[in-house]
Design a protein around this motif. Structure first.
Motif, PDB file in Angstrom:
ATOM      1  N   ASN A 124     -36.881  33.354 -48.933  1.00  0.00           N
ATOM      2  CA  ASN A 124     -35.536  33.056 -48.440  1.00  0.00           C
ATOM      3  C   ASN A 124     -34.462  33.561 -49.404  1.00  0.00           C
ATOM      4  O   ASN A 124     -33.428  34.100 -48.977  1.00  0.00           O
ATOM      5  CB  ASN A 124     -35.381  31.542 -48.236  1.00  0.00           C
ATOM      6  CG  ASN A 124     -36.196  31.025 -47.068  1.00  0.00           C
ATOM      7  OD1 ASN A 124     -36.543  31.788 -46.164  1.00  0.00           O
ATOM      8  ND2 ASN A 124     -36.515  29.746 -47.080  1.00  0.00           N
ATOM      9  N   THR A 155     -34.179  37.253 -48.945  1.00  0.00           N
ATOM     10  CA  THR A 155     -33.461  37.563 -47.707  1.00  0.00           C
ATOM     11  C   THR A 155     -31.956  37.414 -47.911  1.00  0.00           C
ATOM     12  O   THR A 155     -31.165  38.236 -47.435  1.00  0.00           O
ATOM     13  CB  THR A 155     -33.939  36.646 -46.563  1.00  0.00           C
ATOM     14  OG1 THR A 155     -35.324  36.902 -46.314  1.00  0.00           O
ATOM     15  CG2 THR A 155     -33.153  36.906 -45.293  1.00  0.00           C
ATOM     16  N   ASN A 156     -31.566  36.368 -48.630  1.00  0.00           N
ATOM     17  CA  ASN A 156     -30.138  36.177 -48.916  1.00  0.00           C
ATOM     18  C   ASN A 156     -29.587  37.330 -49.750  1.00  0.00           C
ATOM     19  O   ASN A 156     -28.454  37.787 -49.528  1.00  0.00           O
ATOM     20  CB  ASN A 156     -29.928  34.849 -49.643  1.00  0.00           C
ATOM     21  CG  ASN A 156     -30.186  33.644 -48.752  1.00  0.00           C
ATOM     22  OD1 ASN A 156     -30.124  33.747 -47.524  1.00  0.00           O
ATOM     23  ND2 ASN A 156     -30.478  32.514 -49.353  1.00  0.00           N
ATOM     24  N   VAL A 190     -30.716  40.391 -49.745  1.00  0.00           N
ATOM     25  CA  VAL A 190     -30.633  41.546 -48.843  1.00  0.00           C
ATOM     26  C   VAL A 190     -29.366  41.474 -48.003  1.00  0.00           C
ATOM     27  O   VAL A 190     -28.615  42.448 -47.885  1.00  0.00           O
ATOM     28  CB  VAL A 190     -31.881  41.624 -47.934  1.00  0.00           C
ATOM     29  CG1 VAL A 190     -31.691  42.717 -46.870  1.00  0.00           C
ATOM     30  CG2 VAL A 190     -33.131  41.914 -48.751  1.00  0.00           C
ATOM     31  N   GLU A 191     -29.124  40.312 -47.426  1.00  0.00           N
ATOM     32  CA  GLU A 191     -27.949  40.141 -46.556  1.00  0.00           C
ATOM     33  C   GLU A 191     -26.644  40.299 -47.315  1.00  0.00           C
ATOM     34  O   GLU A 191     -25.635  40.738 -46.754  1.00  0.00           O
ATOM     35  CB  GLU A 191     -28.025  38.776 -45.873  1.00  0.00           C
ATOM     36  CG  GLU A 191     -29.170  38.685 -44.859  1.00  0.00           C
ATOM     37  CD  GLU A 191     -29.335  37.293 -44.276  1.00  0.00           C
ATOM     38  OE1 GLU A 191     -28.685  36.349 -44.799  1.00  0.00           O
ATOM     39  OE2 GLU A 191     -30.129  37.134 -43.323  1.00  0.00           O
ATOM     40  N   ALA A 192     -26.669  39.968 -48.610  1.00  0.00           N
ATOM     41  CA  ALA A 192     -25.462  40.104 -49.435  1.00  0.00           C
ATOM     42  C   ALA A 192     -25.318  41.510 -50.006  1.00  0.00           C
ATOM     43  O   ALA A 192     -24.334  41.802 -50.696  1.00  0.00           O
ATOM     44  CB  ALA A 192     -25.497  39.084 -50.564  1.00  0.00           C
ATOM     45  N   GLY A 193     -26.294  42.375 -49.721  1.00  0.00           N
ATOM     46  CA  GLY A 193     -26.251  43.739 -50.249  1.00  0.00           C
ATOM     47  C   GLY A 193     -26.578  43.830 -51.723  1.00  0.00           C
ATOM     48  O   GLY A 193     -26.191  44.788 -52.389  1.00  0.00           O
ATOM     49  N   GLY A 199     -34.291  46.319 -50.468  1.00  0.00           N
ATOM     50  CA  GLY A 199     -34.117  45.993 -49.064  1.00  0.00           C
ATOM     51  C   GLY A 199     -35.105  44.991 -48.491  1.00  0.00           C
ATOM     52  O   GLY A 199     -35.842  44.320 -49.221  1.00  0.00           O
ATOM     53  N   PRO A 200     -35.150  44.888 -47.152  1.00  0.00           N
ATOM     54  CA  PRO A 200     -35.921  43.843 -46.468  1.00  0.00           C
ATOM     55  C   PRO A 200     -37.427  43.956 -46.599  1.00  0.00           C
ATOM     56  O   PRO A 200     -38.144  43.011 -46.253  1.00  0.00           O
ATOM     57  CB  PRO A 200     -35.488  43.994 -45.003  1.00  0.00           C
ATOM     58  CG  PRO A 200     -34.937  45.375 -44.882  1.00  0.00           C
ATOM     59  CD  PRO A 200     -34.337  45.690 -46.212  1.00  0.00           C
TER      60      PRO A 200
END
Length: 440
Positions: free
Chosen positions: A338, A341-342, A344-347, A352-353
């Motif tokens: 998790n 993933t956070n 990744v979403e924040a760049g 990456g994913p």
């Protein structure tokens, strides 16, 4: 008198002994041979105002995962070089300072720019290269090719028989798939400097990637006893021999090597090597259908629990996930996935994913949810290169997908993957798996 390094680059020191000890220390550092620390300390003692000696000692502390000492030494180098250094030396120290203080992206850009101006400054040129170099850990999908491009761009600046450049050039080509050239270059590097751990490591890799398991095992058996057990890659080179034994199904031999050289109780390597080598060996052994002796996973987990608690270092994250999955620590694994993933979403995770996907796939595999593992892993398996490390280290991801395909009834996909692998290199294990699938 003006002093220079082995490549005729000026050294701002007033001591002949400091310059000589620095040259010797750099060779030991870049061959990863024991004695580099003591040699560089002698250079510093001979001339306490020799900035590059402090910087090289900082680099060696960093390689040894001694972060506090590394930051202190590079801070000293920064202070000295500002008042007593050439433009090249100031840039040299600045690049190392960026790398040691965790500014990897800036360090990579600065190292490449520095190499364009001073390509024979080998300590800086070495930073982007190698399995754990700035390129490998950049999150790039094409870092293997980028290493080749970097070496070839600067090849004209080095003599044909420069052992250091042969080592890194050969490593780059071998990891990028040119095994014949990689082997030729790295074997020549080892001929020129036998006490060269990086060359021995590279030779082991190209032999493994070519499917020359017997040759690789014979080479490692012959070379490793001359390398002190305290050496940073002693356990890792033995790990290669353990994988070769495991690949041919000789679990007794594989476990003997593991227990003697690789296990946390036996290895004196830095944490990233101990965690990755133990996790990937035990995971492979279990995935291949062999029983892992009682206590080995617990020992690996106890050791790993002391390190890499914070997510964001993809190579470590994947191996920590293997340990957590294998030992049933579902909460820790999900928290790490998790957090990734956070990021990744924040760049904020260049790899990456693929990183959280591998972590979650490991949990699915350990819980025998092979369909779920395939669903998670199949779309991203080709991106595993982004986590860094070597091809041999990342192969644990493809192995996991392959076994999951076989156990989830996806025989056609498993056969196709095995066909691709066997075209790349011969493997007694893959041949057995192919024959089993064909006979069904």
């Amino acid at each position: 008198m003006a002093y220079t390094d082995r490549y005729s680059l000026q050294l701002s020191t007033t001591s002949d002994h400091a310059a000589e000890r620095y040259r010797a220390g750099i060779d030991l550092l870049l061959s990863l041979w024991p004695g580099a620390a003591e040699t560089l300390e002698e250079a510093i003692t001979a001339d306490p105002d020799f900035a590059l000696a402090h910087a090289a000692r900082a680099r060696l502390h960093a390689i040894g995962a001694e972060a506090t000492e590394a930051r202190a030494k590079i801070a000293t180098a920064v202070e000295i070089v500002a008042r007593n250094g050439t433009e090249r030396e100031r840039s040299h120290v600045d690049v190392l300072s960026l790398a040691i203080n965790g500014q990897s992206a800036k360090a990579l850009a600065s190292a490449l720019a520095h190499a364009d101006r001073w390509p024979r400054d080998i300590l800086i040129l070495s930073l982007p290269l190698g399995a754990f170099g700035l390129l490998a850990f950049s999150g790039m999908a094409d870092h293997d090719q980028a290493r080749v491009d970097l070496c070839e761009r600067h090849a004209r600046h080095f003599d044909t028989d420069d052992w250091w450049f042969l080592t890194y050039r050969g490593w780059a080509h071998g990891e990028n798939g040119n095994l014949l050239l990689g082997r030729s270059l790295t074997e020549r590097a080892l001929e020129l400097r036998r006490n060269n751990v990086n060359a021995a490591h590279a030779v082991s890799h190209v032999m493994y990637e070519a499917g020359a398991g017997d040759e690789a095992e014979a080479f490692i058996t012959g070379w490793l006893p001359g390398y002190d057990r305290s050496g940073i890659l002693h356990g890792h080179i033995a790990w290669h021999a353990a994988l070769i034994a495991l690949e041919r199904g000789d679990t007794d031999r594989a476990l003997s090597i593991y227990n003697e050289h690789v296990a946390p109780s036996a290895s004196t390597a830095v944490p990233i090597n101990v965690v990755s080598d133990t996790a990937s060996f035990l995971w492979r052994m279990q995935a291949y259908g062999h029983a892992v002796p009682a206590g080995l996973w617990d020992e690996a987990a106890t050791y790993a629990s002391q390190y890499f608690r914070q997510a964001g270092f993809p190579f470590a994250d994947v191996h920590m996930a293997l340990v957590a999955a294998a030992t049933g620590d579902k909460i820790a694994l999900e928290q790490r996935a998790n957090a990734l993933t956070n990021l990744v979403e924040a760049g904020n995770l260049p790899a990456g994913p693929v990183v959280p996907a591998i972590c979650r796939a490991a949990l699915a595999f350990a819980e025998e949810d092979y369909v779920g593992c395939v669903t998670l892993l199949e779309p991203v398996a080709s991106e595993a290169v982004r986590i860094g490390g070597s091809g041999a280290q990342r192969e644990v991801v493809e192995d996991t997908l392959l076994v999951a395909l076989m156990r989830s009834g996806e025989a056609a996909k498993a056969q196709a993957l095995l066909h691709r692998r066997l075209r790349r290199r011969p493997s007694p294990r893959d041949t057995r798996w192919r024959d089993q699938l064909t006979s069904v």
